[in-house]
Design a protein around this motif. Sequence first.
Motif, PDB file in Angstrom:
ATOM      1  N   VAL A 179     -22.460  -9.427  29.008  1.00  0.00           N
ATOM      2  CA  VAL A 179     -22.646  -9.690  30.439  1.00  0.00           C
ATOM      3  C   VAL A 179     -24.107 -10.014  30.736  1.00  0.00           C
ATOM      4  O   VAL A 179     -24.938 -10.069  29.836  1.00  0.00           O
ATOM      5  N   HIS A 180     -24.416 -10.198  32.031  1.00  0.00           N
ATOM      6  CA  HIS A 180     -25.775 -10.601  32.399  1.00  0.00           C
ATOM      7  C   HIS A 180     -26.816  -9.560  32.013  1.00  0.00           C
ATOM      8  O   HIS A 180     -27.934  -9.894  31.633  1.00  0.00           O
ATOM      9  N   ILE A 181     -26.469  -8.280  32.095  1.00  0.00           N
ATOM     10  CA  ILE A 181     -27.425  -7.237  31.689  1.00  0.00           C
ATOM     11  C   ILE A 181     -27.729  -7.359  30.197  1.00  0.00           C
ATOM     12  O   ILE A 181     -28.869  -7.169  29.765  1.00  0.00           O
ATOM     13  N   ALA A 182     -26.715  -7.699  29.415  1.00  0.00           N
ATOM     14  CA  ALA A 182     -26.913  -7.853  27.970  1.00  0.00           C
ATOM     15  C   ALA A 182     -27.894  -8.976  27.656  1.00  0.00           C
ATOM     16  O   ALA A 182     -28.629  -8.910  26.661  1.00  0.00           O
ATOM     17  N   GLN A 183     -27.908 -10.008  28.494  1.00  0.00           N
ATOM     18  CA  GLN A 183     -28.833 -11.114  28.254  1.00  0.00           C
ATOM     19  C   GLN A 183     -30.290 -10.660  28.344  1.00  0.00           C
ATOM     20  O   GLN A 183     -31.159 -11.225  27.682  1.00  0.00           O
ATOM     21  N   TYR A 194     -35.145  -2.817  17.376  1.00  0.00           N
ATOM     22  CA  TYR A 194     -33.715  -2.700  17.095  1.00  0.00           C
ATOM     23  C   TYR A 194     -33.162  -4.032  16.584  1.00  0.00           C
ATOM     24  O   TYR A 194     -33.674  -5.096  16.924  1.00  0.00           O
ATOM     25  N   ASP A 195     -32.096  -3.940  15.819  1.00  0.00           N
ATOM     26  CA  ASP A 195     -31.326  -5.116  15.433  1.00  0.00           C
ATOM     27  C   ASP A 195     -30.081  -5.121  16.320  1.00  0.00           C
ATOM     28  O   ASP A 195     -29.151  -4.348  16.089  1.00  0.00           O
ATOM     29  N   PRO A 196     -30.034  -5.948  17.357  1.00  0.00           N
ATOM     30  CA  PRO A 196     -28.909  -5.908  18.294  1.00  0.00           C
ATOM     31  C   PRO A 196     -27.722  -6.756  17.840  1.00  0.00           C
ATOM     32  O   PRO A 196     -27.899  -7.820  17.242  1.00  0.00           O
ATOM     33  N   THR A 197     -26.527  -6.266  18.135  1.00  0.00           N
ATOM     34  CA  THR A 197     -25.295  -7.006  17.883  1.00  0.00           C
ATOM     35  C   THR A 197     -24.410  -6.890  19.118  1.00  0.00           C
ATOM     36  O   THR A 197     -24.292  -5.816  19.708  1.00  0.00           O
ATOM     37  N   LEU A 198     -23.797  -7.997  19.516  1.00  0.00           N
ATOM     38  CA  LEU A 198     -22.914  -8.033  20.677  1.00  0.00           C
ATOM     39  C   LEU A 198     -21.459  -8.046  20.240  1.00  0.00           C
ATOM     40  O   LEU A 198     -21.105  -8.710  19.256  1.00  0.00           O
ATOM     41  N   ILE A 199     -20.609  -7.343  20.983  1.00  0.00           N
ATOM     42  CA  ILE A 199     -19.164  -7.405  20.785  1.00  0.00           C
ATOM     43  C   ILE A 199     -18.518  -7.789  22.109  1.00  0.00           C
ATOM     44  O   ILE A 199     -18.737  -7.127  23.126  1.00  0.00           O
ATOM     45  N   ASP A 200     -17.755  -8.876  22.082  1.00  0.00           N
ATOM     46  CA  ASP A 200     -17.011  -9.266  23.275  1.00  0.00           C
ATOM     47  C   ASP A 200     -15.929 -10.254  22.845  1.00  0.00           C
ATOM     48  O   ASP A 200     -16.245 -11.313  22.307  1.00  0.00           O
ATOM     49  N   GLU A 208     -22.786 -18.882  22.193  1.00  0.00           N
ATOM     50  CA  GLU A 208     -24.088 -19.246  21.651  1.00  0.00           C
ATOM     51  C   GLU A 208     -25.010 -19.746  22.764  1.00  0.00           C
ATOM     52  O   GLU A 208     -26.220 -19.499  22.741  1.00  0.00           O
ATOM     53  N   ALA A 209     -24.462 -20.401  23.743  1.00  0.00           N
ATOM     54  CA  ALA A 209     -25.274 -20.922  24.840  1.00  0.00           C
ATOM     55  C   ALA A 209     -25.918 -19.802  25.637  1.00  0.00           C
ATOM     56  O   ALA A 209     -27.064 -19.911  26.081  1.00  0.00           O
ATOM     57  N   ARG A 210     -25.172 -18.707  25.830  1.00  0.00           N
ATOM     58  CA  ARG A 210     -25.703 -17.587  26.613  1.00  0.00           C
ATOM     59  C   ARG A 210     -26.578 -16.665  25.780  1.00  0.00           C
ATOM     60  O   ARG A 210     -27.463 -15.992  26.315  1.00  0.00           O
ATOM     61  N   GLU A 214     -28.124 -15.123  18.431  1.00  0.00           N
ATOM     62  CA  GLU A 214     -27.790 -13.706  18.303  1.00  0.00           C
ATOM     63  C   GLU A 214     -26.474 -13.506  17.542  1.00  0.00           C
ATOM     64  O   GLU A 214     -25.640 -14.411  17.461  1.00  0.00           O
ATOM     65  N   THR A 215     -26.309 -12.304  16.995  1.00  0.00           N
ATOM     66  CA  THR A 215     -25.073 -11.950  16.301  1.00  0.00           C
ATOM     67  C   THR A 215     -24.032 -11.523  17.322  1.00  0.00           C
ATOM     68  O   THR A 215     -24.239 -10.558  18.066  1.00  0.00           O
ATOM     69  N   ILE A 216     -22.914 -12.233  17.366  1.00  0.00           N
ATOM     70  CA  ILE A 216     -21.861 -11.963  18.344  1.00  0.00           C
ATOM     71  C   ILE A 216     -20.540 -11.812  17.605  1.00  0.00           C
ATOM     72  O   ILE A 216     -20.141 -12.692  16.837  1.00  0.00           O
ATOM     73  N   LEU A 217     -19.871 -10.688  17.826  1.00  0.00           N
ATOM     74  CA  LEU A 217     -18.558 -10.449  17.226  1.00  0.00           C
ATOM     75  C   LEU A 217     -17.495 -10.660  18.301  1.00  0.00           C
ATOM     76  O   LEU A 217     -17.474  -9.943  19.307  1.00  0.00           O
ATOM     77  N   HIS A 218     -16.617 -11.634  18.086  1.00  0.00           N
ATOM     78  CA  HIS A 218     -15.559 -11.906  19.060  1.00  0.00           C
ATOM     79  C   HIS A 218     -14.311 -11.098  18.698  1.00  0.00           C
ATOM     80  O   HIS A 218     -13.213 -11.635  18.572  1.00  0.00           O
TER      81      HIS A 218
END
Length: 335
Positions: A179-183, A194-200, A208-210, A214-218
């Motif tokens: 979400v926007h806070i994550a950005q 930290y090494d951040p990873t997103l899950i959504d 990738e545009a947002r 970054e590492t993003i797990l769908h």
Amino acid sequence: MERFDNIPEIALGWHREGKGAVLATVVETWGSAPRRVGSQLAISSEGEIEGSVSGGCVEGAVVVEAIEALEAGESRMLEYGISDGDAFAVGLACGGTIRVLVEPIGAVLPEAMLADLVAARTARQPIAYVVNPTSGARSLTADGFGTRFRMDRSGFEEDGETFVAIHNPPLRMLIVGAVHIAQALVPMARLAGYDPTLIDPRESFGSEARFPGETILHDWPDEGVASYGLDSRTALVLLTHDPKLDDPALEQALRSEVFYIGALGSKRTHAKRVARFEEKGYSAAEIGKIHGPVGLDIGAASPAEIALSIMAECTEVLRHGPQSGSEAPSEKAAG
């Protein structure tokens, strides 16, 4: 906190290649020393170096001493600083002083012990290297030194004889909800080490545009958390407001060793969350690990300010230990 390095791994590799290797470690500082206690420099017999023990020419002097120590098969305790009369020359212009322990691999620091240290680091297991420079006693332990592990703080114990070098895995932050806070939170977390990873699972959110680069797990959060793994150097931040996404991740985190769990939402939202987990059989102590509403109460309103409040609370818990939770920034009352 300093970034994770691979100095022990490099030293072990040089030793096994037959080059000979030495580990030099900052064991004590006074004044404005440029490198913190625990910083390391690896030196090969050929004069190759990796890492740093100061910001200036101390490295050159340490390399000379290290190669001599390697040839002699002995450890050395070195001291540099303003008392030498040439503080500028050794990179301690502000009047700092440092002590550096030099340990040749094999003759002083056993290869097997260094290999065990490297294995623990590879497995993300916090480990302490404990040495008495006077007696030469050395050991590895994962027990005790709880405050040192939490604070990432190497140093001498109160006896002035026992030096403890803390080797913690790199910090990680797992963020559920792109979400926007994550950005705002992702770059802040990275700056803090930290090494951040997103899950959504929503690809329109975790794009990738947002989140460029970054590492993003769908994945659904329960699957993403399971594949990611949770340990004592991981922070979990839940930002979706949606129990279908947050709760499966929480169920795994509450019975893990993660050092921080933060969940977005108002007091009302958090009360409902607590009730759900009570019905599922989680104990008050387990549920109490959740910092909800998430973040320190700094009066945050914008997504960036809320992200800042989350990083502040996460840092507080990391350095001071678990606490009962804080009031949330005002905007989160809308959850």
